[in-house]
Design an enzyme around this catalytic site. Sequence first.
Site, mmCIF file in Angstrom:
data_model
loop_
_atom_site.group_PDB
_atom_site.id
_atom_site.type_symbol
_atom_site.label_atom_id
_atom_site.label_comp_id
_atom_site.label_asym_id
_atom_site.label_seq_id
_atom_site.Cartn_x
_atom_site.Cartn_y
_atom_site.Cartn_z
ATOM 1 N N ALA A 400 -2.886 5.603 -10.630
ATOM 2 C CA ALA A 400 -2.776 5.003 -11.957
ATOM 3 C C ALA A 400 -4.147 4.850 -12.620
ATOM 4 O O ALA A 400 -5.169 4.799 -11.948
ATOM 5 C CB ALA A 400 -2.100 3.634 -11.835
ATOM 6 N N TYR A 450 8.065 5.432 -12.351
ATOM 7 C CA TYR A 450 8.461 4.067 -12.017
ATOM 8 C C TYR A 450 9.671 3.743 -12.875
ATOM 9 O O TYR A 450 9.659 4.017 -14.087
ATOM 10 C CB TYR A 450 7.337 3.082 -12.337
ATOM 11 C CG TYR A 450 6.230 3.044 -11.303
ATOM 12 C CD1 TYR A 450 6.523 2.806 -9.958
ATOM 13 C CD2 TYR A 450 4.903 3.215 -11.671
ATOM 14 C CE1 TYR A 450 5.510 2.748 -9.010
ATOM 15 C CE2 TYR A 450 3.878 3.162 -10.725
ATOM 16 C CZ TYR A 450 4.192 2.924 -9.403
ATOM 17 O OH TYR A 450 3.204 2.872 -8.474
ATOM 18 N N LYS A 551 9.505 9.636 -3.242
ATOM 19 C CA LYS A 551 8.166 9.306 -2.728
ATOM 20 C C LYS A 551 8.168 7.908 -2.130
ATOM 21 O O LYS A 551 8.452 6.932 -2.825
ATOM 22 C CB LYS A 551 7.152 9.370 -3.878
ATOM 23 C CG LYS A 551 5.738 8.949 -3.504
ATOM 24 C CD LYS A 551 4.771 9.207 -4.654
ATOM 25 C CE LYS A 551 3.339 8.863 -4.303
ATOM 26 N NZ LYS A 551 3.049 7.425 -4.314
ATOM 27 N N ARG A 610 -8.277 13.100 4.435
ATOM 28 C CA ARG A 610 -9.674 13.200 3.996
ATOM 29 C C ARG A 610 -10.387 14.430 4.533
ATOM 30 O O ARG A 610 -11.566 14.637 4.253
ATOM 31 C CB ARG A 610 -10.470 11.964 4.452
ATOM 32 C CG ARG A 610 -9.925 10.639 3.965
ATOM 33 C CD ARG A 610 -10.049 10.474 2.458
ATOM 34 N NE ARG A 610 -9.528 9.174 2.049
ATOM 35 C CZ ARG A 610 -8.263 8.973 1.651
ATOM 36 N NH1 ARG A 610 -7.410 9.984 1.590
ATOM 37 N NH2 ARG A 610 -7.860 7.774 1.305
ATOM 38 N N GLY A 629 -4.910 10.940 -2.788
ATOM 39 C CA GLY A 629 -4.975 9.936 -3.838
ATOM 40 C C GLY A 629 -6.398 9.469 -4.099
ATOM 41 O O GLY A 629 -7.061 9.927 -5.035
HETATM 42 C C1 FNR Z 1 -1.880 4.854 -6.031
HETATM 43 N N1 FNR Z 1 -0.619 5.329 -5.715
HETATM 44 C C2 FNR Z 1 0.332 5.418 -6.710
HETATM 45 N N2 FNR Z 1 1.578 5.896 -6.425
HETATM 46 C C3 FNR Z 1 2.493 6.025 -7.383
HETATM 47 O O1 FNR Z 1 3.597 6.457 -7.096
HETATM 48 N N3 FNR Z 1 2.203 5.684 -8.670
HETATM 49 C C4 FNR Z 1 0.989 5.203 -9.025
HETATM 50 O O2 FNR Z 1 0.753 4.902 -10.180
HETATM 51 C C5 FNR Z 1 0.028 5.036 -8.023
HETATM 52 N N4 FNR Z 1 -1.206 4.527 -8.318
HETATM 53 C C6 FNR Z 1 -2.168 4.459 -7.345
HETATM 54 C C7 FNR Z 1 -3.426 4.014 -7.672
HETATM 55 C C8 FNR Z 1 -4.421 3.993 -6.712
HETATM 56 C C9 FNR Z 1 -5.770 3.530 -7.087
HETATM 57 C C10 FNR Z 1 -4.135 4.395 -5.407
HETATM 58 C C11 FNR Z 1 -5.195 4.399 -4.348
HETATM 59 C C12 FNR Z 1 -2.880 4.819 -5.075
HETATM 60 C C13 FNR Z 1 -0.317 5.862 -4.381
HETATM 61 C C14 FNR Z 1 -0.683 7.347 -4.308
HETATM 62 O O3 FNR Z 1 0.215 8.129 -5.032
HETATM 63 C C15 FNR Z 1 -0.673 7.868 -2.876
HETATM 64 O O4 FNR Z 1 0.533 7.513 -2.273
HETATM 65 C C16 FNR Z 1 -1.828 7.350 -2.039
HETATM 66 O O5 FNR Z 1 -2.947 7.157 -2.834
HETATM 67 C C17 FNR Z 1 -2.146 8.304 -0.932
HETATM 68 O O6 FNR Z 1 -3.068 7.779 -0.046
HETATM 69 P P1 FNR Z 1 -4.652 8.086 -0.119
HETATM 70 O O7 FNR Z 1 -4.822 9.554 -0.228
HETATM 71 O O8 FNR Z 1 -5.182 7.329 -1.281
HETATM 72 O O9 FNR Z 1 -5.125 7.545 1.186
#
Ligand code: FNR
EC number: 1.1.3.15
Length: 691
Positions: A400, A450, A551, A610, A629
């Site tokens: 986000a 969402y 998801k 990573r 992410g």
């Molecule tokens: C997210 N994630 C997330 N998921 C989602 O469905 N909608 C969203 O808006 C967000 N926003 C979001 C913001 C931030 C800052 C993070 C770190 C994560 C979750 C994202 O899609 C994903 O599942 C994870 O970030 C994956 O893990 P890693 O790669 O960050 O470890």
Amino acid sequence: MEITNVTEYEAIAKEKLPKMVYDYFASGAEDEWTLQENRNSFARILFRPRILIDVSKIDMTTTILGEYATARAASAAGTIMILSSWTTSSVEEVASTGPGIQFFQIRFFQLQVYKNRKVVEQLVRRAERAGFKAIVLTGDAPRLGRRESDIKNRFTLPPNLALKNFEGLDHGKIDEANDSGLASYAGGQIDRTLSWKDVQWLQTITNMPILVKGVLTGEDARIAIQAGAAGIIVSNPVRLVVKATQGRVPVFLDGGVRRGTDVFKALALGASGIFIGRPVVFSLAAEGEAGVRKVLQMLRDEFELTMALSGCRSLSEITRNHIITNVTEYEAIAKEKLPKMVYDYYASGAEDQWTLQENRNAFARILFRPRILIDVSKIDMTTTILGFKISMPIMVAPTAMQKMAHPEGEYATARAASAAGTIMTLSSWATSSVEEVASTGPGIRFFQLYVYKNRNVVEQLVRRAERAGFKAIALTVDTPRLGRRESDIKNRFTLPPNLTLKNFEGLDLGKMDEANDSGLASYVAGQIDRTLSWKDVQWLQTITKMPILVKGVITGEDARIAVQAGAAGIIVSNHGARQLDYVPATISALEEVVKATQGRIPVFLDGGVRRGTDVFKALALGASGIFIGRPVVFSLAAEGEAGVRKVLQMLRDEFELTMALSGCRSLKEITRNHITTEWDTPRPPHPSARL
Ligand code: FNR
């Protein structure tokens, strides 16, 4: 042919030299994996150039062990030469500036310690008398490595040559042998008992400073300093060794340096200088002294250009921040750059952050079972996801509010993903709208959804995404309420006033007000539909033709329901450990989900990826691809679009290397047998264990 770089001398030398001689210079030990790795490891380090710095004057001079090695132009390179013990000219001859070497102003003497210590003592004294400035003690050759071409060629010194330093000492002959003549010679003469105490002994016989050559670990670097070494020469892991020395002695690097960019990378990692070996012998073979001069000049020019393009005017301006070697390092840079509230929002997880750590740790507990001796000269990483062909199974997860990281936010991410030939997933809570992201140009994009209480809003949004050319919906199912992200609560997290959740603008749903705890948690409580359930997956299919990825699945039970509910795929995700703490790492849950789907729909993974090795492990456990992410937001914060491109490139390179070293040429060759996990059936105990 005009020679334009150092490496090209090798081909000329190969043509000119007898095979035995060329092979001796060119080859490495056994499979020559490390020989290649010396080069490859440089390619995995990328630059972070600084711009708009006046670089009209570049100073490359430095002081090594108090000796001033100036880089004068033209005839004299003004640098240091280390003379081998096993030279075909003696220390005295070299001191008298024999042909081909007079432009090395300062000379160090490399020492092989012979069983006969008298010989060693004499030799060291002769070098000192001849004006040599330091001893380079080779620590990594108590025995000669298995150089298989030398064995095959029955390598021996041609009869017209002698090891000049040992002439008259009855130690100067390399006799013909049944294998490598040099290996036999070394076996006969070199003292295998050589140990750290000899570094101290050497200090009793000479005043010259002693550099220990061949250190590869921090442990040995620390011992070298205690033993009185004046400096250290390492082959590749320059980072580890530099850290261990804590700046007490200089660390130099040799091994695989062929470009000015390599020199810069070594210095950025903390080396005080580098040495080159093969480029000197190859250019010498090709053109004699003129060749060696050219090699030094070319490296000098390339290095100067690299400094200029990196915004460094002197060696002291080259820093660790000018390079990047892996995806994780962007986090530290992002932390420095971003306001605390923003960094914490991106970095943190729920509650005790146990799952956050476990997402990483679980990868480390999976080990490889690489297959070898497979021709891996061609590696194909392409794959097809929901019918869309992409360049690699590494995709961008929805995160986000990316404009908090960088003014270009989601625009930059979209362009970087397209350039890498892969898929970007746009968050519902993006600071750029679906239409704006679509306007960045062609690319395969998914939209993360969402589900709001106001279903009209959801319907509109899904239709807008479809119209804007998005190819799939990633329905986030793990967020009926927001997880307890305690740093967001402490920081009273809220979206900075200049930004909005662009997809909801004008819908009166775009605002995140300040709250007594996390502004985002309050927003979610107000807007997000807590009644969301499996029937809504079916409802979604009535309002869109786009395939739906679910998801946030973590269990086999839910995977089976997802298949029944008509999901086109599953993303095994724990929301980057931001929702329920103490759920397992996604990589630990993956196999259960894969088994439950019985191959009927593809399974993807996100969470803690990573490294290229992580990607491989996920695929070996049955994932069709992974999403990243945080690496995207951190690199975006550090360098905008360029940073995201680099992250995708680094993961691609690492993944390609992992495939090659595992013996896999295409994704379908990656199997469960290529890894072993802690939950694999334990082997029956060894018979002796029962006694
Ligand atoms: C997210 N994630 C997330 N998921 C989602 O469905 N909608 C969203 O808006 C967000 N926003 C979001 C913001 C931030 C800052 C993070 C770190 C994560 C979750 C994202 O899609 C994903 O599942 C994870 O970030 C994956 O893990 P890693 O790669 O960050 O470890």
